[in-house]
Design a protein around this motif. Structure first.
Motif, PDB file in Angstrom:
ATOM      1  N   LEU A  11       0.810  -1.213   0.000  1.00  0.00           N
ATOM      2  CA  LEU A  11       0.000   0.000   0.000  1.00  0.00           C
ATOM      3  C   LEU A  11       0.845   1.266   0.000  1.00  0.00           C
ATOM      4  N   ASN A  12       2.153   1.127  -0.093  1.00  0.00           N
ATOM      5  CA  ASN A  12       3.045   2.283   0.039  1.00  0.00           C
ATOM      6  C   ASN A  12       2.815   3.357  -1.017  1.00  0.00           C
ATOM      7  N   ALA A  13       2.429   2.972  -2.233  1.00  0.00           N
ATOM      8  CA  ALA A  13       2.256   3.951  -3.309  1.00  0.00           C
ATOM      9  C   ALA A  13       0.829   4.478  -3.414  1.00  0.00           C
ATOM     10  N   VAL A  14      -0.079   3.980  -2.581  1.00  0.00           N
ATOM     11  CA  VAL A  14      -1.486   4.366  -2.672  1.00  0.00           C
ATOM     12  C   VAL A  14      -1.696   5.743  -2.047  1.00  0.00           C
ATOM     13  N   SER A  16      -4.782   7.649  -2.978  1.00  0.00           N
ATOM     14  CA  SER A  16      -6.186   8.057  -3.124  1.00  0.00           C
ATOM     15  C   SER A  16      -7.095   6.839  -2.938  1.00  0.00           C
ATOM     16  N   THR A  17      -8.362   7.122  -2.703  1.00  0.00           N
ATOM     17  CA  THR A  17      -9.349   6.051  -2.566  1.00  0.00           C
ATOM     18  C   THR A  17      -9.408   5.224  -3.841  1.00  0.00           C
ATOM     19  N   ALA A  18      -9.383   5.880  -4.988  1.00  0.00           N
ATOM     20  CA  ALA A  18      -9.442   5.160  -6.270  1.00  0.00           C
ATOM     21  C   ALA A  18      -8.247   4.232  -6.428  1.00  0.00           C
ATOM     22  N   GLU A  19      -7.052   4.697  -6.064  1.00  0.00           N
ATOM     23  CA  GLU A  19      -5.857   3.846  -6.147  1.00  0.00           C
ATOM     24  C   GLU A  19      -5.964   2.665  -5.188  1.00  0.00           C
ATOM     25  N   LEU A  20      -6.509   2.898  -4.013  1.00  0.00           N
ATOM     26  CA  LEU A  20      -6.658   1.812  -3.042  1.00  0.00           C
ATOM     27  C   LEU A  20      -7.575   0.728  -3.604  1.00  0.00           C
ATOM     28  N   HIS A  21      -8.715   1.125  -4.140  1.00  0.00           N
ATOM     29  CA  HIS A  21      -9.645   0.135  -4.687  1.00  0.00           C
ATOM     30  C   HIS A  21      -9.041  -0.577  -5.893  1.00  0.00           C
ATOM     31  N   ALA A  22      -8.293   0.143  -6.725  1.00  0.00           N
ATOM     32  CA  ALA A  22      -7.639  -0.491  -7.878  1.00  0.00           C
ATOM     33  C   ALA A  22      -6.606  -1.514  -7.409  1.00  0.00           C
ATOM     34  N   THR A  23      -5.858  -1.178  -6.370  1.00  0.00           N
ATOM     35  CA  THR A  23      -4.855  -2.089  -5.813  1.00  0.00           C
ATOM     36  C   THR A  23      -5.524  -3.334  -5.244  1.00  0.00           C
ATOM     37  N   LEU A  24      -6.597  -3.147  -4.490  1.00  0.00           N
ATOM     38  CA  LEU A  24      -7.316  -4.278  -3.907  1.00  0.00           C
ATOM     39  C   LEU A  24      -7.945  -5.140  -4.996  1.00  0.00           C
ATOM     40  N   ARG A  25      -8.538  -4.501  -6.000  1.00  0.00           N
ATOM     41  CA  ARG A  25      -9.167  -5.245  -7.099  1.00  0.00           C
ATOM     42  C   ARG A  25      -8.154  -6.147  -7.802  1.00  0.00           C
ATOM     43  N   GLU A  26      -7.004  -5.581  -8.115  1.00  0.00           N
ATOM     44  CA  GLU A  26      -5.984  -6.358  -8.823  1.00  0.00           C
ATOM     45  C   GLU A  26      -5.421  -7.479  -7.944  1.00  0.00           C
ATOM     46  N   HIS A  58       1.346  -4.202   3.505  1.00  0.00           N
ATOM     47  CA  HIS A  58       2.597  -3.477   3.746  1.00  0.00           C
ATOM     48  C   HIS A  58       2.313  -1.988   3.563  1.00  0.00           C
ATOM     49  N   GLY A  59       2.839  -1.166   4.472  1.00  0.00           N
ATOM     50  CA  GLY A  59       2.614   0.272   4.396  1.00  0.00           C
ATOM     51  C   GLY A  59       1.299   0.703   5.022  1.00  0.00           C
ATOM     52  N   TRP A  60       0.783  -0.116   5.942  1.00  0.00           N
ATOM     53  CA  TRP A  60      -0.521   0.173   6.544  1.00  0.00           C
ATOM     54  C   TRP A  60      -0.520   1.489   7.325  1.00  0.00           C
ATOM     55  N   ASP A  61       0.462   1.710   8.170  1.00  0.00           N
ATOM     56  CA  ASP A  61       0.459   2.921   9.001  1.00  0.00           C
ATOM     57  C   ASP A  61       0.468   4.175   8.140  1.00  0.00           C
ATOM     58  N   GLU A  62       1.238   4.144   7.065  1.00  0.00           N
ATOM     59  CA  GLU A  62       1.296   5.293   6.168  1.00  0.00           C
ATOM     60  C   GLU A  62      -0.043   5.492   5.468  1.00  0.00           C
ATOM     61  N   LEU A  63      -0.664   4.389   5.050  1.00  0.00           N
ATOM     62  CA  LEU A  63      -1.984   4.486   4.420  1.00  0.00           C
ATOM     63  C   LEU A  63      -2.988   5.069   5.401  1.00  0.00           C
ATOM     64  N   ALA A  64      -2.965   4.605   6.636  1.00  0.00           N
ATOM     65  CA  ALA A  64      -3.909   5.094   7.642  1.00  0.00           C
ATOM     66  C   ALA A  64      -3.719   6.583   7.914  1.00  0.00           C
ATOM     67  N   THR A  65      -2.497   7.070   7.742  1.00  0.00           N
ATOM     68  CA  THR A  65      -2.242   8.503   7.898  1.00  0.00           C
ATOM     69  C   THR A  65      -2.764   9.277   6.688  1.00  0.00           C
ATOM     70  N   ARG A  66      -2.508   8.753   5.483  1.00  0.00           N
ATOM     71  CA  ARG A  66      -2.934   9.428   4.251  1.00  0.00           C
ATOM     72  C   ARG A  66      -4.435   9.343   4.019  1.00  0.00           C
ATOM     73  N   LEU A  67      -5.004   8.172   4.272  1.00  0.00           N
ATOM     74  CA  LEU A  67      -6.416   7.912   3.978  1.00  0.00           C
ATOM     75  C   LEU A  67      -7.099   7.272   5.190  1.00  0.00           C
ATOM     76  N   PRO A  68      -7.261   8.035   6.275  1.00  0.00           N
ATOM     77  CA  PRO A  68      -7.764   7.429   7.517  1.00  0.00           C
ATOM     78  C   PRO A  68      -9.158   6.813   7.381  1.00  0.00           C
ATOM     79  N   ARG A  69     -10.059   7.464   6.655  1.00  0.00           N
ATOM     80  CA  ARG A  69     -11.414   6.923   6.505  1.00  0.00           C
ATOM     81  C   ARG A  69     -11.376   5.593   5.761  1.00  0.00           C
ATOM     82  N   ASP A  70     -10.626   5.547   4.672  1.00  0.00           N
ATOM     83  CA  ASP A  70     -10.550   4.315   3.888  1.00  0.00           C
ATOM     84  C   ASP A  70      -9.879   3.191   4.672  1.00  0.00           C
ATOM     85  N   ALA A  71      -8.839   3.515   5.417  1.00  0.00           N
ATOM     86  CA  ALA A  71      -8.167   2.498   6.230  1.00  0.00           C
ATOM     87  C   ALA A  71      -9.140   1.933   7.264  1.00  0.00           C
TER      88      ALA A  71
END
Length: 95
Positions: A11-14, A16-26, A58-71
């Protein structure tokens, strides 16, 4: 086909919400019509795809900082799956 034993999702490069969903989808193999929202994520993990035995983010804490609602919503979906469908849910590690 046997259930995938372990899946790592980076998740380090995510950023935005759209990038997160694209990453999860793939990573999880969601179908092409995946709606890229949290209701669609729930539908996908609870009935459309087979979850791995172990799922590591991987990169969960950073994701939670960038996108707290989505995390928070991602974690809620995974927790809810563990509660409702323990035999199908992944053991999740947030790293």
């Amino acid at each position: 086909m046997p259930r995938l034993q372990r899946l790592d999702i980076d998740l380090n490069a995510v950023t935005s919400t759209a990038e997160l969903h694209a990453t999860l989808r793939e990573a999880l193999g969601f179908p092409n019509g995946y709606g890229a929202n949290w209701d669609a994520f729930w539908d996908a993990i609870s009935g459309l795809v087979e979850m791995p035995v172990q799922l590591k983010f991987h990169g969960w804490d950073e994701l939670a900082t960038r996108l707290p609602r989505d995390a928070r919503l991602l974690r809620q979906c995974l927790d809810e799956m563990k509660n409702q469908y323990p035999q199908l849910a992944a053991g999740v590690t947030f790293g």
